[in-house]
Design an enzyme around this catalytic site. Structure first.
Site, PDB file in Angstrom:
ATOM      1  N   GLN A   1      45.957  46.087  38.585  1.00 57.06           N
ATOM      2  CA  GLN A   1      45.257  45.506  39.270  1.00 57.06           C
ATOM      3  C   GLN A   1      46.027  46.324  40.768  1.00 57.06           C
ATOM      4  OE1 GLN A   1      42.577  44.012  39.430  1.00 57.06           O
ATOM      5  NE2 GLN A   1      42.081  43.000  38.284  1.00 57.06           N
TER       6      GLN A   1
ATOM      7  N   TYR B   1      38.057  45.486  26.589  1.00 56.34           N
ATOM      8  CA  TYR B   1      38.735  46.352  28.005  1.00 56.34           C
ATOM      9  C   TYR B   1      40.122  45.857  28.538  1.00 56.34           C
ATOM     10  CZ  TYR B   1      33.212  46.346  28.592  1.00 56.34           C
ATOM     11  OH  TYR B   1      32.416  46.406  28.544  1.00 56.34           O
TER      12      TYR B   1
ATOM     13  N   GLU C   1      40.106  49.055  24.233  1.00 60.78           N
ATOM     14  CA  GLU C   1      39.933  49.899  24.764  1.00 60.78           C
ATOM     15  C   GLU C   1      39.053  51.755  24.807  1.00 60.78           C
ATOM     16  OE1 GLU C   1      39.355  51.725  28.607  1.00 60.78           O
ATOM     17  OE2 GLU C   1      40.834  49.672  28.915  1.00 60.78           O
TER      18      GLU C   1
ATOM     19  N   ASP D   1      36.622  42.053  31.301  1.00 61.05           N
ATOM     20  CA  ASP D   1      37.490  42.803  32.849  1.00 61.05           C
ATOM     21  C   ASP D   1      36.559  44.437  32.944  1.00 61.05           C
ATOM     22  OD1 ASP D   1      38.540  43.119  34.866  1.00 61.05           O
ATOM     23  OD2 ASP D   1      40.377  42.426  34.137  1.00 61.05           O
TER      24      ASP D   1
ATOM     25  N   CYS E   1      34.616  42.107  39.513  1.00 61.48           N
ATOM     26  CA  CYS E   1      34.648  42.487  40.368  1.00 61.48           C
ATOM     27  C   CYS E   1      33.707  43.018  41.412  1.00 61.48           C
ATOM     28  CB  CYS E   1      36.157  44.223  40.385  1.00 61.48           C
ATOM     29  SG  CYS E   1      34.976  44.949  38.827  1.00 61.48           S
TER      30      CYS E   1
END
Length: 455
Positions: free
Chosen positions: A287, A316, A337, A385, A412
């Site tokens: 992030q 994720y 992932e 996420d 997001c």
């Protein structure tokens, strides 16, 4: 052919009634919307119509006749022109309200779920200088190397030294590096004919550790004085512990290529988040706003209401930031992932923090989850996420088949979140409240976090 209420190049006075989801002012002429950059609600403006489409048009603001009470002075108009900080002319309180309204809007229009409560956006005390990563194009203008950002919808570089939303130490480093490259007469990339050498300077800086990584993105592999340049950079910038070369020979607007090598130091930096240490490599997802990511994750953990006996799946999982931050509160964490390097980083990060109850694997959730289910893994909580494109329908269906007590969904992109909530509802998973968190002050982007469970 129906007559349009406005014509191209026409100049007229309009009142701005709203902001679009991208933060453009919206004015209406006989119910026909006109989008105008840098205009705010309640403003009366003089505008020139630059584009007329069937359903809406675009205007360029010539002057403000009556100012919005929410307008604030911008120290550099280029921050608006390039889209670096497209909301920096709007007072911060109003930015937060705008983001809350965005989320309400998509719930009503896209998801048709207006009954979901949208909380007030959680903002930052200092909503600038927060970005721990910069990707800056470098071009030659009038014989001199320049760094900056592209004017919106163009390939014209606007020279900028202070990026306002970036860590000031990164801004200062870019200038130092640019001057060193100029001394060594490094040729800048030319986009038009895919010639020249140096395309981008990418910098990451640990928010807590201050370790800095510099990635020089080049068009060709052979870097004439690469090592010497790297040494010169480190001499001037002692925080730099990693200097990488990334090779991208393609004529594309994707910044990084697949090939990379170390010019000096390590191939990673470390940072701390929620008391854990993370190894970050050049292409890791981490992030960009560390303090606010901590706020977001704390909120997610609070919603999850974790118990010592819980099994958690972190879909994720990236380099493990979410799963490893909560590992000591639960029985076991399973992460997956699709990017191999991220999984290697996550495994490394588990070791680094002496965490032995977290496993990470490479693969798509749709393939991995059924296998885990066969092995008898039963999660109480699944964290998701995803990137901007949101969740695949097949993922949601597969994940719901594991029948977790709850999902914690971090998004997001409100538009894909609203679409996904409809699919969750078909699987009988619902949320009654959504918490927006401002990870990207001065821009139109908004993160949200929510808990979904079966009614």
């Amino acid at each position: 052919m129906e007559e349009m209420p406005v014509k191209k190049n026409q100049e007229l006075e309009v009142t701005v009634v709203d902001l679009s989801h991208l933060g453009m002012g919206v004015a209406k002429v006989d119910a026909y919307p006109i989008f105008v950059e840098n205009a705010l609600p309640q403003e009366k403006i003089l505008v020139r119509i630059v584009k007329v489409g069937k359903k809406f048009g675009f205007g360029k603001m010539l002057s403000i006749i009556q100012k919005s009470p929410y307008r604030q002075e911008v120290e550099n108009e280029d921050l608006l022109r390039t889209g670096i900080a497209p909301l920096s002319h709007l007072k911060y309180e109003q930015q937060l309200a705008f983001k809350q309204a965005q989320v309400k809007n998509v719930l009503k229009k896209t998801a048709r779920m207006p009954e979901i409560q949208v909380e007030k956006t959680i903002g930052m005390r200092q909503p600038f200088g927060y970005r721990n990563k910069a990707q800056i194009p470098i071009r030659k203008i009038d014989g001199i190397l320049q760094t900056g950002f592209y004017r919106k919808n163009s390939h014209e570089l606007v020279p900028i030294d202070h990026f306002f939303i970036q860590d000031p130490a990164i801004d200062a480093a870019i200038i130092v590096i640019r001057e060193i490259l100029q001394q060594f007469e490094v040729k800048a990339y030319n986009e038009k004919n895919n010639s020249g050498f140096l395309r981008h300077i990418v910098i990451r800086r640990g928010y807590q550790t201050h370790e800095m990584m510099v990635v020089l993105v080049t068009r060709k592999e052979h870097f004439v004085q690469g090592e010497k340049i790297a040494q010169a950079i480190q001499e001037k910038l002692p925080e730099v512990v990693s200097i990488m070369q990334n090779v991208n020979p393609k004529q594309t607007n994707v910044i990084m290529g697949t090939q990379e090598k170390v010019l000096l130091g390590r191939n990673d930096i470390y940072d701390r988040l929620l008391g854990k240490t993370f190894r970050i490599s050049a292409k890791s997802f981490y992030q960009v706003n560390t303090p606010q990511a901590e706020v977001l994750y704390q909120k997610a953990f609070e919603l999850a209401d974790l118990k010592k006996s819980d099994v958690v799946i972190d879909a994720y999982s990236g380099i493990g930031t979410i799963g490893l931050s909560l590992a000591n509160q639960v029985k076991h964490v399973y992460g997956m992932e699709t990017i191999t390097q991220a999984v290697i980083d996550a495994q490394e990060n588990a070791k680094l923090n002496n965490i032995d109850n977290a496993d990470y694997v490479t693969g798509k959730a749709e393939d991995v989850m059924p296998k885990w289910q066969k092995e008898g893994i039963q999660p109480e909580v699944i964290f998701v996420d995803p990137p901007r494109k949101g969740l695949d329908q097949s993922f949601i269906e597969t994940a719901c088949q594991m029948k977790p007590e709850k999902f914690i969904y971090i998004s997001c992109n409100p538009a894909t979140m609203a679409r996904d909530l409809k699919v969750f509802a078909e699987q009988e998973y619902f949320t009654d409240s959504i918490q927006p968190v401002d990870l990207f002050p001065q821009t139109h982007h908004v993160e949200t976090v929510m808990m979904l469970k079966q009614k």
